[in-house]
Design an enzyme around this catalytic site. Structure first.
Site, PDB file in Angstrom:
ATOM      1  N   HIS A   1       0.836  -1.208   0.000  1.00 50.36           N
ATOM      2  CA  HIS A   1       0.000   0.000   0.000  1.00 50.36           C
ATOM      3  C   HIS A   1       0.872   1.259   0.000  1.00 50.36           C
ATOM      4  CE1 HIS A   1      -3.810   2.147   1.204  1.00 50.36           C
ATOM      5  NE2 HIS A   1      -2.900   3.045   1.558  1.00 50.36           N
ATOM      6  N   GLU A   2       1.834   1.296   0.901  1.00 46.24           N
ATOM      7  CA  GLU A   2       2.670   2.492   1.028  1.00 46.24           C
ATOM      8  C   GLU A   2       3.579   2.672  -0.182  1.00 46.24           C
ATOM      9  OE1 GLU A   2       1.687   4.488   3.192  1.00 46.24           O
ATOM     10  OE2 GLU A   2       0.489   3.035   4.301  1.00 46.24           O
TER      11      GLU A   2
ATOM     12  N   HIS B   1       1.817   4.456  -3.022  1.00 49.78           N
ATOM     13  CA  HIS B   1       1.847   5.917  -2.874  1.00 49.78           C
ATOM     14  C   HIS B   1       3.210   6.472  -3.290  1.00 49.78           C
ATOM     15  CE1 HIS B   1      -2.042   6.165  -1.064  1.00 49.78           C
ATOM     16  NE2 HIS B   1      -1.695   5.454  -0.002  1.00 49.78           N
TER      17      HIS B   1
END
Length: 201
Positions: free
Chosen positions: A125-126, A129
């Site tokens: 997820h990170e 980004h």
């Protein structure tokens, strides 16, 4: 979170990759565990300080999505260094991870990451980004569309909104999974925007 609030965004030091996190620490939230977490024999051998770095290393070495993202970032000129861009920390609430723009690090909440699979989802997820920021130079504080798009991509592509995870969050509905998934991927976008004070939740 990108740059310093209230000021202009500062560029990276010469040769330092661009890594920023849009959602001011609200990334990858997980529901709180009910009751006292059960520890298995192997996990009881490690303290939190030991298990987070070990799970991170295993994720970086074996998770195919993480390896794909790391390779894509490297080819985009934003190579990620484990020692420089990841930090295991104790976090408040039930946040599992986020990005600290002041240090350009992905923060992994060692007190809230429950197992290896969870670590894989949080890191994925990170990194989504970070990749969005690397390739698109996203303006996290000035363009809520950029923020929302990155959150939706991260929630959808990281496995956060898989049927199994939604069932564990007690959001049932096998026939309506597409509607539940749509709600799941939009939830982090709304949370991030409300944390920035851009929209009211």
């Amino acid at each position: 979170m990108a740059g310093a609030p209230g000021g202009g965004e500062l560029g990276p030091a010469a040769g330092e990759p661009l890594l920023q996190r849009p959602d001011s620490g609200q990334g990858s939230p997980e529901p709180p565990a009910h009751g006292k977490p059960q520890q298995g024999f192997l996990s009881s051998l490690f303290t939190r300080d030991q298990s987070c770095p070990l799970m991170l290393q295993k994720t970086l070495d074996t998770n195919p999505y993480v390896k794909l993202l790391l390779d894509a970032m490297k080819h985009s000129g934003c190579a990620v260094n484990r020692g420089r861009h990841f930090s295991c920390e104790v976090c408040d609430g039930n946040v599992s991870g986020g990005f600290d723009a002041s240090t350009s690090q992905i923060v992994l909440c060692e007190n809230n990451i429950r197992n290896q699979a969870h670590m894989g989802r949080v890191v994925t997820h990170e990194l989504i980004h970070a990749f969005d920021h690397c390739r698109a130079h996203v303006h996290w504080f000035t363009n809520i569309r950029h923020l929302a798009c990155s959150e939706i991509r991260a929630a959808s592509l990281s496995g956060d909104c898989s049927l199994v995870n939604e069932l564990f969050r007690l959001r049932f509905g096998l026939k309506q999974h597409h509607q539940i998934e749509t709600s799941c991927v939009s939830r982090p976008a709304m949370n991030s925007q409300s944390c920035l004070g851009l929209v009211s939740a």
